[in-house]
Design a protein around this motif. Structure first.
Motif, PDB file in Angstrom:
ATOM      1  N   ALA A  27      -5.193   5.869  13.473  1.00  0.00           N
ATOM      2  CA  ALA A  27      -6.121   5.666  12.358  1.00  0.00           C
ATOM      3  C   ALA A  27      -5.749   4.375  11.877  1.00  0.00           C
ATOM      4  O   ALA A  27      -6.664   3.250  11.473  1.00  0.00           O
ATOM      5  N   ILE A  28      -4.520   3.512  12.070  1.00  0.00           N
ATOM      6  CA  ILE A  28      -4.332   2.208  11.620  1.00  0.00           C
ATOM      7  C   ILE A  28      -5.161   1.090  12.650  1.00  0.00           C
ATOM      8  O   ILE A  28      -5.530   0.238  12.314  1.00  0.00           O
TER       9      ILE A  28
ATOM     10  N   VAL B  30       0.874  -1.193  -0.043  1.00  0.00           N
ATOM     11  CA  VAL B  30      -0.018   0.016   0.155  1.00  0.00           C
ATOM     12  C   VAL B  30       0.824   1.386  -0.069  1.00  0.00           C
ATOM     13  O   VAL B  30       1.863   1.162   0.536  1.00  0.00           O
ATOM     14  N   ASP B  31       0.500   2.304  -0.720  1.00  0.00           N
ATOM     15  CA  ASP B  31       1.094   3.577  -0.640  1.00  0.00           C
ATOM     16  C   ASP B  31       1.567   4.260   0.506  1.00  0.00           C
ATOM     17  O   ASP B  31       0.845   4.037   1.422  1.00  0.00           O
ATOM     18  N   ILE B  32       2.717   5.095   0.426  1.00  0.00           N
ATOM     19  CA  ILE B  32       2.865   5.887   1.880  1.00  0.00           C
ATOM     20  C   ILE B  32       2.342   7.436   1.616  1.00  0.00           C
ATOM     21  O   ILE B  32       1.840   7.906   0.665  1.00  0.00           O
TER      22      ILE B  32
ATOM     23  N   THR C  26      -4.960 -10.670   7.172  1.00  0.00           N
ATOM     24  CA  THR C  26      -5.165 -11.030   8.478  1.00  0.00           C
ATOM     25  C   THR C  26      -4.212 -10.060   9.542  1.00  0.00           C
ATOM     26  O   THR C  26      -4.606  -9.867  10.624  1.00  0.00           O
ATOM     27  N   ALA C  27      -3.435  -9.210   8.798  1.00  0.00           N
ATOM     28  CA  ALA C  27      -2.905  -8.113   9.644  1.00  0.00           C
ATOM     29  C   ALA C  27      -2.168  -7.027   8.739  1.00  0.00           C
ATOM     30  O   ALA C  27      -2.218  -7.161   7.374  1.00  0.00           O
ATOM     31  N   ILE C  28      -1.748  -6.025   9.415  1.00  0.00           N
ATOM     32  CA  ILE C  28      -1.123  -4.937   8.792  1.00  0.00           C
ATOM     33  C   ILE C  28       0.263  -4.816   9.250  1.00  0.00           C
ATOM     34  O   ILE C  28       0.484  -4.947  10.587  1.00  0.00           O
ATOM     35  N   MET C  29       1.553  -4.576   8.557  1.00  0.00           N
ATOM     36  CA  MET C  29       2.571  -4.493   8.954  1.00  0.00           C
ATOM     37  C   MET C  29       3.261  -3.279   8.763  1.00  0.00           C
ATOM     38  O   MET C  29       3.991  -3.138   7.602  1.00  0.00           O
ATOM     39  N   PRO C  30       2.992  -2.096   9.365  1.00  0.00           N
ATOM     40  CA  PRO C  30       3.735  -0.785   9.036  1.00  0.00           C
ATOM     41  C   PRO C  30       4.874  -0.641   9.585  1.00  0.00           C
ATOM     42  O   PRO C  30       5.369  -1.431  10.411  1.00  0.00           O
TER      43      PRO C  30
ATOM     44  N   PRO D 170      -2.749   5.394   5.916  1.00  0.00           N
ATOM     45  CA  PRO D 170      -3.992   4.856   6.234  1.00  0.00           C
ATOM     46  C   PRO D 170      -5.241   5.127   5.283  1.00  0.00           C
ATOM     47  O   PRO D 170      -5.993   3.917   5.380  1.00  0.00           O
ATOM     48  N   ALA D 171      -5.017   6.041   4.805  1.00  0.00           N
ATOM     49  CA  ALA D 171      -6.335   6.349   3.963  1.00  0.00           C
ATOM     50  C   ALA D 171      -6.335   5.196   2.619  1.00  0.00           C
ATOM     51  O   ALA D 171      -7.459   5.330   2.031  1.00  0.00           O
ATOM     52  N   LYS D 172      -5.222   4.618   2.529  1.00  0.00           N
ATOM     53  CA  LYS D 172      -5.313   3.912   1.334  1.00  0.00           C
ATOM     54  C   LYS D 172      -5.118   2.293   1.754  1.00  0.00           C
ATOM     55  O   LYS D 172      -5.266   1.282   0.785  1.00  0.00           O
ATOM     56  N   ILE D 173      -5.208   2.163   3.000  1.00  0.00           N
ATOM     57  CA  ILE D 173      -5.328   0.495   3.720  1.00  0.00           C
ATOM     58  C   ILE D 173      -6.596  -0.124   3.244  1.00  0.00           C
ATOM     59  O   ILE D 173      -6.468  -1.371   2.645  1.00  0.00           O
ATOM     60  N   GLU D 174      -7.820   0.444   3.534  1.00  0.00           N
ATOM     61  CA  GLU D 174      -8.978  -0.201   3.470  1.00  0.00           C
ATOM     62  C   GLU D 174      -8.942  -0.750   2.007  1.00  0.00           C
ATOM     63  O   GLU D 174      -9.629  -1.849   1.974  1.00  0.00           O
TER      64      GLU D 174
END
Ligand SMILES: *Cc1c(COP(=O)(O)O)cnc(C)c1O
Length: 369
Positions: free
Chosen positions: A141-142, A102-104, A125-129, A113-117
């Motif tokens: 937001a995350i 996902v972009d930064i 299953t997870a997010i790894m920022p 965060p606006a591009k995660i959904e």
């Protein structure tokens, strides 16, 4: 002009004689690893220093990332940033997980965060920022997205040692945070790392996983790995911790001096003024804009010709390496901000032993364009 080569970082080493008593203690006890006294002491000292409840030391940050994913039984797809060191995504591939890039955000270069959904699928299953350059992600937001979609959050906090916001250590966010104590980092044990975890039960599971899955002499409960930090590295950490405040202050001065002299240079953008954050000044990234007389690579080469080895962190993007580039999410049209940043960024030398005249010569070269 300095006559020696300057690198983007130089490991911080306390005076050698201070290490000798630690070595004598290891030699006389003959306890070299497996959770010995220095390991126990460093875990406790780091929890206190960082303002976290539980932490498990590791042999390096990458094994800690692998183990964090195992500890939470992450599978399927994980949303992550292309703008990081390769270990972030490699830890997913090593666990048979599909990275989804996902972009930064253009202001922070952290996962946007606006591009995660839009990237979430039934397999996610997870997010790894990553707290890139130690600048905190938009953790609230995350977390909100993670809560809505029932996802875990594992922060690659390799750059974020000691970083603190109004609400305390940034390492307390997400389900787990992973630190690196590699030689190039703000706090180093030569090689090393840690997982910050929220409760004693999770730490216990992680402690089992880093010791082959052993819970006692005869019981193995998981296909664990050997991730234990040795007594030598743990002692190095204790020694280093006694000097960290001084080292961070010197980094802060260097950061301020760069900002003072480079902010007004046309086409040079200094990232992430720390503001209200207690930062660690682990990197000094600048973005080279159109108005600057040369492009990033020309400035990089010019500095190099003068013995200054700035680094293009992060270029190339993780998503452009062969094991990732065929993923649909790896396409540059999906990652315009990261693609642009990777072509413009340059990290300048910043470390406690950088001399004022050396820093001036770096500034002078950039100002002259
Ligand atoms: C340094 C680093 C790692 C890897 O840590 P090691 O201790 O070298 O294994 C992972 N992610 C990021 C963002 C890093 O900078």
């Amino acid at each position: 002009m300095s006559d020696k080569n300057l690198y983007v970082t130089q490991p911080f080493l306390p005076p050698l004689p201070e290490f000798l008593p630690y070595l004598e203690e290891i030699w006389s006890s003959k306890v070299l690893t497996n959770g010995g006294p220095f390991h126990v002491r460093l875990e406790k000292a780091l929890c206190e220093y960082l303002g976290v409840e539980h932490l498990a030391l590791f042999t390096n940050g990458t094994i800690a990332l692998l183990t964090a994913l195992q500890a939470l039984r992450i599978t399927g797809e994980v949303i992550t940033t292309p703008y990081s060191f390769v270990a972030t995504s490699h830890s997913l591939l090593w666990n048979g997980i599909k990275p989804v890039f996902v972009d930064i955000h253009p202001g922070t270069l952290n996962l946007d965060p606006a591009k995660i959904e839009a990237a979430i699928t039934p397999q996610t299953t997870a997010i790894m920022p990553v707290h890139c350059y130690g600048h905190p992600c938009d953790v609230d937001a995350i977390q909100k997205i993670a809560d809505n979609y029932n996802l875990k959050v594992i922060y690659d906090a390799a750059h974020a040692f000691g970083v603190t916001t109004k609400t305390g250590s940034v390492l307390n966010y997400g389900d787990l945070s992973v630190l690196s104590f590699h030689a190039t980092k703000v706090f180093n044990t030569f090689e090393g790392g840690a997982i910050v975890c929220p409760d004693a039960k999770t730490k216990q599971r992680i402690d089992h996983l880093k010791n082959f899955g052993f819970v006692d002499e005869v019981t193995v409960v998981a296909p664990g790995i050997n991730g234990k930090m040795s007594e030598f590295n743990s002692a190095l950490g204790l020694l280093q911790l006694g000097h960290i405040e001084k080292a961070l202050l010197r980094r802060q001065e260097i950061d301020a001096f760069y900002r003072k002299h480079l902010s007004s240079v046309k086409g040079i953008h200094c990232l992430n003024d720390s503001g209200e954050i207690i930062a660690n000044f682990s990197y000094f990234p600048i973005l080279i804009g159109e108005e600057y007389p040369m492009d990033r690579d020309s400035l990089y080469e010019k500095l190099k010709a003068n013995g200054i080895y700035a680094r293009r962190y992060f270029y190339p993007l993780i998503s452009s390496f062969p094991m990732y580039r065929s993923l649909p999410s790896a396409h540059s049209s999906n990652l315009p901000v990261a693609t642009d940043a990777a072509l413009r960024v340059l990290c300048l030398p910043i470390y406690p032993d950088l001399k004022p005249d050396e820093q001036l010569s770096i500034i002078d070269l950039i100002q002259r364009g």
